[in-house]
Write an enzyme that holds these catalytic residues in place. Sequence first.
Site, PDB file in Angstrom:
ATOM      1  N   ARG A 288     -10.616  -0.917  13.133  1.00 53.96           N
ATOM      2  CA  ARG A 288     -10.224  -0.267  11.885  1.00 53.96           C
ATOM      3  C   ARG A 288     -11.475   0.131  11.112  1.00 53.96           C
ATOM      4  O   ARG A 288     -12.579  -0.330  11.390  1.00 53.96           O
ATOM      5  CB  ARG A 288      -9.363  -1.195  11.030  1.00 53.96           C
ATOM      6  CG  ARG A 288     -10.088  -2.438  10.542  1.00 53.96           C
ATOM      7  CD  ARG A 288      -9.192  -3.311   9.687  1.00 53.96           C
ATOM      8  NE  ARG A 288      -8.802  -2.614   8.467  1.00 53.96           N
ATOM      9  CZ  ARG A 288      -7.880  -3.084   7.625  1.00 53.96           C
ATOM     10  NH1 ARG A 288      -7.240  -4.215   7.887  1.00 53.96           N
ATOM     11  NH2 ARG A 288      -7.582  -2.426   6.527  1.00 53.96           N
TER      12      ARG A 288
ATOM     13  N   GLU B 240       3.635   2.957   7.006  1.00 51.57           N
ATOM     14  CA  GLU B 240       4.726   2.370   6.234  1.00 51.57           C
ATOM     15  C   GLU B 240       4.718   3.044   4.864  1.00 51.57           C
ATOM     16  O   GLU B 240       3.673   3.091   4.208  1.00 51.57           O
ATOM     17  CB  GLU B 240       4.528   0.868   6.079  1.00 51.57           C
ATOM     18  CG  GLU B 240       4.569   0.099   7.383  1.00 51.57           C
ATOM     19  CD  GLU B 240       4.288  -1.381   7.157  1.00 51.57           C
ATOM     20  OE1 GLU B 240       5.114  -2.055   6.531  1.00 51.57           O
ATOM     21  OE2 GLU B 240       3.220  -1.853   7.607  1.00 51.57           O
TER      22      GLU B 240
ATOM     23  N   LYS C  31      -3.992  -2.394   0.988  1.00 53.96           N
ATOM     24  CA  LYS C  31      -2.996  -1.743   0.125  1.00 53.96           C
ATOM     25  C   LYS C  31      -2.635  -2.630  -1.055  1.00 53.96           C
ATOM     26  O   LYS C  31      -2.422  -2.157  -2.173  1.00 53.96           O
ATOM     27  CB  LYS C  31      -1.736  -1.418   0.932  1.00 53.96           C
ATOM     28  CG  LYS C  31      -1.792  -0.132   1.727  1.00 53.96           C
ATOM     29  CD  LYS C  31      -0.421   0.158   2.320  1.00 53.96           C
ATOM     30  CE  LYS C  31      -0.430   1.429   3.143  1.00 53.96           C
ATOM     31  NZ  LYS C  31       0.901   1.697   3.734  1.00 53.96           N
TER      32      LYS C  31
END
Length: 787
Positions: free
Chosen positions: A263, A37, A273
């Site tokens: 992850r 994104e 983020k």
Amino acid sequence: MTNPSDTPTPSNFIHDIIDADLEAGRVVNVVTRFPPEPNGYLHIGHAKSIVLNFGIAQKYGGQCHLRFDDTNPLTEDEEYVASIQNDVRWLGYDWGEHLYFASNYFEKMYACAVHLVKEGKAYVDSQSQEEIRQMRGTLTEAGRPSPHRDRSVEENLELLEKMRAGAFGDGEHVLRAKIDMSNPNMLMRDPLIYRIRHATHHNTGDDWCIYPMYDFAHALEDAVEGITHSICTLEFENNRELYDWVIANCPVESEPHQYEFARLNLGYTVMSKRKLLQLVRDEVVEGWDDPRMPTIAGMRRRGVPPEALRNFCQLIGVAKANSTVDIQLLEYAIRDVLNMKAPRVMAVIDPVKVVITNYPEGQVEWLDADYFPHDVPLEGTRKVPFSRELYIERDDYLEDAPKKWYRLKPGAEVRLRYGYYITCEEAIYGEDGELKELRCTYDPESSGGSTPDGRKVRGTIHWVSAAEAKPATFNLYDRLFTVERPDGDADVDFQDYLNPESLVVARGYIEPSVVDDADDVRYQFERQGYFWRDASTDEDVLVFNRIVGLRDSWSKQQKKDEPKQATPKPKAEKSAKDAGAKASSSDDRPNKRPASYERDQARAANPELAERQVRYGQELGLSEDDADLLSGDMDLAVFFEAALVAYEHPASVAPWIVNEVLPLVPEEQTVATLALSAEDVAALVKMVDADRITTAVSREVLAAVLEGAGDPETIVAERGLEKVSDAASLEPVIDEVMASNPDNVARYREGKTTLLGFFIGQVMRATGGAADAVKVREMLERKLGEG
């Protein structure tokens, strides 16, 4: 698409799935995607996904798409789009013509939404966001249907068209999938698939005022692009059911499948983020590319080589369960790459002046200094100036030094690296009590570290000439947080754990040889760490960023400050290939041996060990550190001396055992537990010294010995690993490397001569490390210069 990785890609469960799909004919051409994104800069967790997805495409001869999931105009920006492309390219990957945006498919997505409404599988809900949340239920209680759930198809179509036309404000209506309000998976309880957002989109401008939700859009994007294996991290595991529902109920071109992997969670940093953005906005750091940030941009500016990140991602592997990776593994991967490519130079970071009172005033000698130690298959020398006035590190002098202090102290003699022996005669202090200057004398017959009387000194220190050295600023970067999991306690603000010494700015001096070097050269500052010049600074100002230290000093400090480690360190794999960094400096060794105080205790308890330490240094001429390490444990001392019986060259055998063998010893065990004899080590070192095999090949042979493949001579003979030095054998390999890299050949011939190292590396890789690096360099320089 070529594979840029320097570490072989290990198999994992994703590969097993793909292998099965190919074998069963379910998939013919493997297609993956990296779908960021564009709402922030990529971090090292994204690097793991990049390496995985692009690596799969390379492994199976398929393709990997770079696709921007740009479905939220409020958080996305062209700055992030550009930075992401730059990061992926810097890591060594190329998507070719396969660059896509979710926003390119908005019309198709809207058509799918209309299809769902017509099929009675979606409806417009006019409740508020809070009302929808309250009626969704809980994990133990089913949700309640919206009062608008049974609107007619006609009414829903009309409302949806008005939503698209901009007739409503933000939040007045949403489009929801009609699935099951009692589904145990709460994501399946009539999830939102469209919302109203009156905001300008970076790609489509003001063409749209309704935007698809991520879960709806992501599945459709994969289907449109023909993705065969949609690989996500574990937090999307529950989303897979919705992903499959969208694919099953919409008119799509293909039927992709989603798979999840763990992850990357890295110690001593944050990966959110939102939290990274908070650090930027609160000006805790200088920006997204601050060298302390875990962003790819930050690590690039710090000087981390891209191959180190790729190798790190390969080392940690692909797992199904989340865990936190020790940051020391990342630091090891960085050191492992830099050790084999970084030229060694001298810099003094906290300087104090030394005046050599018996050295002629005004005289300057230019001494020869090697760029690389003997165990690095690269060559090169430079000239370093020596004069009456020098700078050394302030902490290389101690007035009240303990017994085992081997650097400068009153009356003590040390060796200046590449220079002479000097003896400290006087220390001069200022009124504030700070050391201002040292007065020393030198032995003019000790040039190069030897004297007519054969005496040896135990300490060697680095230095620069005061007149010729260049002033420089050194940014000493360290971990951004003081604890392994700064965001692990919900009751404590993660910024409370910020490390106040994550950046220390020092001003000192560096030898003049670096001034004319290319900006992208990464150095090992002897006894200091790995550095490179900060590309963001003025060309006329020398500013160097510390990439990583020569060893992990952090864990030692943590052990001193904390009574107990919160999380135990993972044990290293018992293989030569995956062992710790192999720097020639004694400071750059993995922490796989007794700590210094434990070795001292062992020698205090066993006078025989203490006697060996003295003998190793004085009679065998070992460095202070090697003598210390090899005499700290009786099993190791016996192993070392047994190797000397087979090959009586302590200057070669000692560092080889320290750098190559010791990292393989498991924690809490000794060298005696390895399936390796001292005679095997002696044979390997002898072959390296005789120039029969390269250092890289010696590590491969060591690994094979440990795996029970035989003795070194047999392995080298059976595998054809003897060094390749004849031009006739090397020429076709060099020609192939040049033919495969025409752009770099052109750049070299246009003046980018620093690419010579790239070509040498490619030839060495193509020959399995068996090529004679000196001969390769000679032939490459000739062939590249012929254009």
